[in-house]
Design a protein around this motif. Structure first.
Motif, PDB file in Angstrom:
ATOM      1  N   ILE A  58       0.849  -1.185   0.000  1.00 39.54           N
ATOM      2  CA  ILE A  58       0.000   0.000   0.000  1.00 39.54           C
ATOM      3  C   ILE A  58       0.885   1.235   0.000  1.00 39.54           C
ATOM      4  CG2 ILE A  58      -1.729   1.300   1.290  1.00 39.54           C
ATOM      5  CD1 ILE A  58      -2.853  -1.419   2.181  1.00 39.54           C
ATOM      6  N   MET A  59       0.715   2.019  -1.041  1.00 39.00           N
ATOM      7  CA  MET A  59       1.591   3.177  -1.196  1.00 39.00           C
ATOM      8  C   MET A  59       0.909   4.437  -0.746  1.00 39.00           C
ATOM      9  SD  MET A  59       3.562   2.647  -4.680  1.00 39.00           S
ATOM     10  CE  MET A  59       4.358   1.078  -4.993  1.00 39.00           C
ATOM     11  N   ARG A  60       1.754   5.328  -0.193  1.00 42.17           N
ATOM     12  CA  ARG A  60       1.226   6.653   0.123  1.00 42.17           C
ATOM     13  C   ARG A  60       2.007   7.694  -0.677  1.00 42.17           C
ATOM     14  NH1 ARG A  60       0.028   8.334   5.636  1.00 42.17           N
ATOM     15  NH2 ARG A  60      -1.393   9.638   4.445  1.00 42.17           N
ATOM     16  N   CYS A  61       3.240   8.002  -0.254  1.00 41.92           N
ATOM     17  CA  CYS A  61       3.949   9.065  -0.962  1.00 41.92           C
ATOM     18  C   CYS A  61       4.399   8.629  -2.351  1.00 41.92           C
ATOM     19  CB  CYS A  61       5.135   9.556  -0.143  1.00 41.92           C
ATOM     20  SG  CYS A  61       6.505   8.381  -0.072  1.00 41.92           S
ATOM     21  N   GLY A  62       4.732   7.353  -2.511  1.00 38.31           N
ATOM     22  CA  GLY A  62       5.244   6.898  -3.802  1.00 38.31           C
ATOM     23  C   GLY A  62       6.619   7.467  -4.117  1.00 38.31           C
ATOM     24  N   MET A  63       7.267   8.082  -3.125  1.00 35.91           N
ATOM     25  CA  MET A  63       8.527   8.769  -3.381  1.00 35.91           C
ATOM     26  C   MET A  63       9.682   8.261  -2.530  1.00 35.91           C
ATOM     27  SD  MET A  63       7.404  12.683  -4.042  1.00 35.91           S
ATOM     28  CE  MET A  63       6.996  13.174  -2.389  1.00 35.91           C
ATOM     29  N   GLY A  64       9.454   7.159  -1.824  1.00 36.25           N
ATOM     30  CA  GLY A  64      10.544   6.629  -1.005  1.00 36.25           C
ATOM     31  C   GLY A  64      10.736   7.385   0.296  1.00 36.25           C
ATOM     32  N   LEU A  65       9.744   8.147   0.717  1.00 34.33           N
ATOM     33  CA  LEU A  65       9.907   8.962   1.921  1.00 34.33           C
ATOM     34  C   LEU A  65       9.117   8.456   3.119  1.00 34.33           C
ATOM     35  CD1 LEU A  65       9.820  12.523   0.296  1.00 34.33           C
ATOM     36  CD2 LEU A  65      11.823  11.286   1.128  1.00 34.33           C
ATOM     37  N   CYS A  66       7.842   8.171   2.924  1.00 32.31           N
ATOM     38  CA  CYS A  66       6.981   7.913   4.081  1.00 32.31           C
ATOM     39  C   CYS A  66       7.247   6.552   4.717  1.00 32.31           C
ATOM     40  CB  CYS A  66       5.511   8.038   3.697  1.00 32.31           C
ATOM     41  SG  CYS A  66       4.894   6.694   2.659  1.00 32.31           S
ATOM     42  N   GLY A  67       7.722   5.603   3.929  1.00 31.52           N
ATOM     43  CA  GLY A  67       8.022   4.288   4.460  1.00 31.52           C
ATOM     44  C   GLY A  67       6.822   3.352   4.490  1.00 31.52           C
ATOM     45  N   ASN A  68       5.694   3.801   4.002  1.00 33.98           N
ATOM     46  CA  ASN A  68       4.466   3.023   4.086  1.00 33.98           C
ATOM     47  C   ASN A  68       4.506   1.738   3.259  1.00 33.98           C
ATOM     48  OD1 ASN A  68       1.824   3.869   5.455  1.00 33.98           O
ATOM     49  ND2 ASN A  68       1.169   2.756   3.615  1.00 33.98           N
ATOM     50  N   CYS A  69       5.263   1.748   2.190  1.00 34.51           N
ATOM     51  CA  CYS A  69       5.274   0.606   1.256  1.00 34.51           C
ATOM     52  C   CYS A  69       6.366  -0.388   1.598  1.00 34.51           C
ATOM     53  CB  CYS A  69       5.476   1.116  -0.167  1.00 34.51           C
ATOM     54  SG  CYS A  69       7.103   1.854  -0.395  1.00 34.51           S
ATOM     55  N   LYS A  70       6.959  -0.234   2.771  1.00 34.99           N
ATOM     56  CA  LYS A  70       8.064  -1.104   3.180  1.00 34.99           C
ATOM     57  C   LYS A  70       7.634  -2.563   3.275  1.00 34.99           C
ATOM     58  CE  LYS A  70       8.771  -2.393   7.072  1.00 34.99           C
ATOM     59  NZ  LYS A  70       8.806  -2.563   8.514  1.00 34.99           N
ATOM     60  N   TRP A 129      12.649  -2.852   2.612  1.00 30.30           N
ATOM     61  CA  TRP A 129      12.758  -2.627   1.173  1.00 30.30           C
ATOM     62  C   TRP A 129      11.531  -1.829   0.772  1.00 30.30           C
ATOM     63  CZ3 TRP A 129      10.749  -4.408  -3.643  1.00 30.30           C
ATOM     64  CH2 TRP A 129      11.664  -4.497  -4.691  1.00 30.30           C
ATOM     65  N   LEU A 130      11.740  -0.733   0.029  1.00 37.03           N
ATOM     66  CA  LEU A 130      10.619   0.115  -0.351  1.00 37.03           C
ATOM     67  C   LEU A 130      10.104  -0.277  -1.736  1.00 37.03           C
ATOM     68  CD1 LEU A 130      11.990   3.580   0.837  1.00 37.03           C
ATOM     69  CD2 LEU A 130      10.402   2.052   2.032  1.00 37.03           C
ATOM     70  N   VAL A 131       8.863  -0.721  -1.773  1.00 38.78           N
ATOM     71  CA  VAL A 131       8.287  -1.153  -3.050  1.00 38.78           C
ATOM     72  C   VAL A 131       8.294  -0.008  -4.064  1.00 38.78           C
ATOM     73  CG1 VAL A 131       6.146  -1.914  -4.187  1.00 38.78           C
ATOM     74  CG2 VAL A 131       6.905  -3.033  -2.083  1.00 38.78           C
ATOM     75  N   CYS A 132       8.035   1.221  -3.610  1.00 38.69           N
ATOM     76  CA  CYS A 132       7.908   2.329  -4.553  1.00 38.69           C
ATOM     77  C   CYS A 132       9.235   2.762  -5.143  1.00 38.69           C
ATOM     78  CB  CYS A 132       7.213   3.526  -3.911  1.00 38.69           C
ATOM     79  SG  CYS A 132       8.208   4.406  -2.687  1.00 38.69           S
ATOM     80  N   LYS A 133      10.319   2.507  -4.425  1.00 38.17           N
ATOM     81  CA  LYS A 133      11.596   3.083  -4.843  1.00 38.17           C
ATOM     82  C   LYS A 133      12.624   1.997  -5.151  1.00 38.17           C
ATOM     83  CE  LYS A 133      14.265   6.988  -4.512  1.00 38.17           C
ATOM     84  NZ  LYS A 133      13.982   8.246  -5.143  1.00 38.17           N
TER      85      LYS A 133
HETATM   86  S1  FES Z   1       5.015   4.890  -0.613  1.00 38.98           S
HETATM   87 FE1  FES Z   1       6.086   6.245   0.717  1.00 38.98          FE
HETATM   88  S2  FES Z   1       8.018   5.248   0.815  1.00 38.98           S
HETATM   89 FE2  FES Z   1       7.003   4.068  -0.681  1.00 38.98          FE
END
Ligand code: FES
Ligand code: FAD
Ligand code: FAD
Ligand code: FMN
Ligand code: FMN
Ligand code: FES
Lengths: 263, 297, 297, 263
Positions: D219-231, D251-255
């Motif tokens: 589940i992505m939030r920022c999609g930018m490798g910042l929030c850590g939600n997609c870890k 590991w960040l799925v988005c980045k």
């Molecule tokens: S969605 Fe925020 S770090 Fe991947």
């Protein structure tokens, strides 16, 4: 819709003096270690941290070269620079000279000659026939004479006091040369120097119907076309481009210039 | 073609919503004429003070990559010369003349009274003023003072992006008699050259305008729009027709441009308008009021 | 190689001046470990509140060209889980452990007292707190409250770039017992999509970080530096070694990075340090104190 | 020192639906009018103004195509889109699949097959030998079968209930094919689907020592490798790259992803 500008940094970068060449008592050239992509007629801004920032013509691009007359605060400081010293430079700014026609008549008054050597080299490469007219009050105020003697140009020198070359104004040999041109429409006068000289040359060119590109000076502040400080009025002979309505009475040296082109 | 006419008040009708912002070419009658001929629907003079100010040493400005920083130090000829300059502008512009917004700046209410009285002699179409501080009490006091002394001339309070609770402050200004709000003035900033170990500008710091200011300005304008009922002259980082659309969508009735003249020259006025027209056409909008503040509808 | 050791206080020594800013990966013990292993000399946890906050809907962030805008709505597990998370971080990091800065946020002094008392259980190396408002009286009151309840743990007040008279406010915080100042938190902004005629973020507005914030942050930091004698943890738009140099030259003792992890990944820490080292070497600097605040010398 | 990033706008742009293709009861593909330069395995973010934004795999780049299963708020809205409707899309984001070796074994579970058609086409162009394994609970949940039948791949279909193809899990024909490979080191498994399936495939590949690229979801939030939600935590078989210390457990799925590569 595309973004109308690129987000490049236009900040000052550090340049290092490689060589210093003395041109005359008050003028010298700095040859940098680094190049700067630019066209003859464009200018740069040199910053001396803590002291100030002033515009100078590009006198060579690879490596970057500038020719400076010591007249005051910033130029006086630069005058003391030795190989290895650093300067902060941003640019190039403004519109340069555009190669035009088969004969080129380059006119420099005093340190106004500084961008002309670079211009001559550029024009020669394009197969254009180059005449150079250097004028100054006195022989010791002439610059770049030796350098022009090294390249394939026809060189005409005038001094007001006759200490070197013909006695009188540059406009005299310039007018003679214009008269000898086979086709004035296929030639162009390129001039750089004091405002008064430029007005004189413009009037002369107008009389003969010869295209001319004149490089103007003004006191710059923002250098970005915003503050309006570098505004000058163009001579009456200068036609207002359709895409720049109102610019005839309000021409910005930093942005519209420094070179104007009247065909 | 969409209807671009922009009615700021019963008195002030602009042919389009694009305005030359204060401080850009605004110390020269002939440059104001050039702006008018280039498509500005109104021109703003440089902020003027009671006395002449020479301004700061160079470097006074820079393009630092995401926007500009400038600190020219309020260079201006003083209010008396400004009156002369406004008259000269009108005369030189002749049939190209567009409304002129006279911008004034002072440190305190008394000076504002004097400035207003003097600038009124030029009969500017709008008097715009820049506040020295955003203390709500002071804002009300200065606005009321300018309002009383401006007579029939409409007045606009120019707010800075650093004004906290900008919506509330704008509301104070409206209550104290402002006819319009101009927003925003740039945010303070500093560009440092690491190799020189010095700030780049001669004054150390300056103000940030251009592209990087846009999202900050949009937030301010939308905050103001929610609080006031008077028209907003929006500005800050507008350099394309889409930027202009965004600013109107956020609540601006007219849009000022400044830094765009660096990025696109005086042609900025027509270029931005053409792009804005493309946007209006492609989205099927017919006039400005359809989109003004639309993000909130 | 220049000496990068960074002594923030008698208690806090960092091996280099680079710190992970709050809100970046700061809700995950294993991501904090990753930051530590990637070269962060200290890590900051996400702002935590008394209770769990789920955060906002997507879109919650965007790269708008000159920087980022984010509004994640203070997503955090609440202070009790944060204490657990900090302990888990220490355990998982093992010999890679670096100091941890626990960031807390509340609306009022009472809540700050409760938060401080609770977060203290994790024995963070520094307690950093974000203020709800910048009224000088409130700043002093909250700082004093946190100071008293933090016991021996040093505290840092985090100020936002929209805090007007930031130097004076920092001074208030110092006088009320702050050990450090962290600056800056981003400025409010709004990105609008003209075609959608809507703000892009689900919450309408957000906060602007990254490159476009840098000159604003540098100005704030230099204003603070001139007013206080305690160390400043500087941040805002640092993404290269030169940016870091500029921030230290302006007066920061250590430098936080956040958005740079978007631009350069977790490798940002080492890349920035390598570039910073190049700068220090080329300019012949030997240690951080030589350049800290040098633009003012 | 160069700036470490380019100031390009990464904001959402408007895309217009050109064609809609029904894949099964709950899944359909949208083919846009506009292209988007991207690699198979990368993802995009689709924004429905006022509703929300969600990640989707790129299923074709010229024109841009996406394959969407209707499972909730955003996907349900997109499900109703017709030619001419507009979507707001930003991207592409993340690391795509990298063509590797001479044999490619593509495994898709459910709508996980969505990026595989695009991947297959890309690999075929590079002269790589392509096997495709599509698995679903039931025949009506399979997608893209007709499309795969049109291109030169060896197609293997499995359903849990046996309503189409072989009854069972995709791992069965996958394992058989791996066993028949002449050189497992010169081949690669590319998989996309539910986390459980990926863990299973990873374990299978580890057993045979075959390289694999797995595409993860979170589940992505920022999609930018910042929030850590997609870890997510990577399987134990995944070795931590030296330039990404600590990433195995974070590991960040988005980045870092969405695709991982284990050789
Ligand atoms: S969605 Fe925020 S770090 Fe991947
Ligand atoms: C487009 C452009 C190109 C230029 N190119 C060159 C160049 O190639 N080489 C060069 O040497 N200069 C050039 N100049 C002029 C230069 O920018 C400075 O004006 C000059 O160096 C003086 O700066 P300063 O700080 O040394 O003098 P200041 O301390 O500012 O002035 C000292 C004194 O010199 C007088 N002064 C200022 N400028 C001049 C001048 N141009 N001629 C004579 N007296 C002057 C001032 O009125 C003052 O009395 C150019 C200017 C422009 C606008
Ligand atoms: C890298 C990546 C690539 C993706 N590619 C695609 C793609 O190509 N095609 C595609 O259709 N989706 C894809 N997804 C999933 C997609 O992003 C959304 O999660 C999905 O569309 C649900 O969003 P929604 O707003 O419609 O559902 P919501 O309203 O958010 O959720 C509705 C219900 O569906 C459940 N749900 C959410 N996601 C899924 C799921 N993936 N499978 C089953 N149930 C779910 C939720 O738990 C909830 O109960 C991808 C996700 C990632 C991270
Ligand atoms: C060079 C320059 C000078 C300015 N001078 C003034 C001024 O004198 N008074 C004023 O109110 N605003 C001044 N401004 C601010 C502009 O009017 C405008 O508010 C700001 O630049 C934001 O718009 P922009 O991003 O389009 O430039 C100046 C801006 C620039 C760039
Ligand atoms: C995604 C994101 C989340 C953030 N969350 C917080 C937070 O919870 N608390 C806080 O004090 N600052 C938070 N910040 C601000 C950063 O700590 C930092 O002050 C700011 O981003 C400026 O630095 P940068 O330009 O390097 O990102 C956040 C920033 C970002 C980009
Ligand atoms: S120097 Fe400012 S407009 Fe030319």
């Amino acid at each position: 819709m595309e973004k109308p500008f690129s987000m490049e940094e236009k900040k000052s970068r550090v340049f290092t003096v490689d060589k210093v060449r003395i041109e005359n008592d008050t003028t010298h050239s700095l040859i940098m270690k680094e190049p700067m992509a630019s066209e003859p007629g464009q200018f740069i801004l040199i910053w001396i941290p803590g002291l100030g920032e002033k515009p100078f013509s590009v006198a060579g691009s690879n490596p970057l070269m500038i020719t400076i007359a010591d007249v005051g605060k910033v130029s006086g400081q630069i005058d003391r620079y030795q190989p290895g010293d650093r300067l902060w430079i941003r640019g190039p700014f403004g519109q340069g000279y555009q190669p035009y026609g088969k004969d080129a008549l380059l006119v420099g008054g005093g340190y106004g000659a500084s961008p002309l050597l670079y211009l001559a080299e550029t024009l020669i490469k394009k197969g254009i026939n180059v005449h150079v007219f250097l004028g100054a009050r006195s022989a010791n105020l002439l610059i770049l004479v030796d350098e022009f003697e090294k390249i394939p140009v026809k060189l005409h020198i005038t001094t007001n006091d006759g200490t070197r070359g013909i006695q009188g104004f540059v406009t005299v040999p310039l007018e003679e040369t214009i008269q000898q041109l086979s086709d004035v429409q296929d030639a162009c006068v390129y001039a750089c120097g004091p405002k008064k000289m430029l007005y004189g040359i413009d009037a002369l060119c107008e009389r003969y119907g010869i295209p001319r590109q004149l490089s103007w000076e003004a006191i710059m502040r923002c250098g970005m076309g915003l503050c309006g400080n570098c505004k000058i009025e163009m001579p009456d002979t200068w036609e207002e481009p359709v895409n720049k309505p109102g610019s005839k009475k309000a021409w910005l040296v930093c942005k519209d210039g420094p070179t104007s082109f009247t065909k | 073609m969409p209807d671009f006419s922009c009615r700021l008040s019963d008195q002030i009708h602009l042919k389009t919503p694009i305005i030359l912002a204060s401080g850009i070419s605004g110390n020269s009658d002939s440059l104001l004429v050039r702006a008018a001929k280039s498509g500005a629907a109104a021109v703003t003079t440089k902020s003027c003070t009671l006395k002449y100010r020479p301004g700061t040493d160079n470097p006074a400005s820079s393009d630092w990559g995401c926007g500009l920083i400038t600190n020219l130090g309020l260079t201006n000829p003083g209010v008396d010369s400004m009156v002369y300059l406004i008259n000269a502008y009108r005369q030189k512009a002749a049939e190209s003349v567009v409304p002129v917004i006279a911008n004034i700046y002072a440190d305190n209410p008394d000076e504002f009274v004097e400035l207003t009285t003097k600038i009124k002699l030029a009969q500017p179409d709008i008097i715009e003023f820049v506040l020295p501080e955003y203390d709500p009490g002071l804002v009300a006091e200065i606005t009321a003072a300018v309002r009383v002394n401006a007579g029939l001339i409409p007045i606009s309070v120019k707010l800075s992006a650093i004004c906290s609770h900008i919506g509330k402050v704008a509301r104070k200004a409206q209550d104290a008699g402002a006819d319009f709000i101009t927003a925003v003035n740039p945010v303070p900033g500093m560009v440092i050259d690491a190799y020189a170990a010095k700030p780049f500008l001669s004054q150390g710091s300056g103000w940030i305008s251009g592209p990087s200011l846009k999202p900050i300005a949009l937030k301010c304008i939308s905050d103001i729009y929610k609080e006031v009922s008077i028209p907003i002259i929006g500005m800050g980082g507008v350099s394309s027709g889409l930027d202009m659309a965004e600013m109107i969508l956020a609540g601006a009735s007219a849009v000022g441009i400044g830094s765009a003249l660096y990025y696109r020259g005086y042609e900025a006025f027509t270029k931005i308008l053409v792009e804005f027209e493309e946007f209006m056409n492609s989205e099927g909008y017919n006039n400005l009021s359809e989109i003004c503040g639309k993000i909130w509808r």
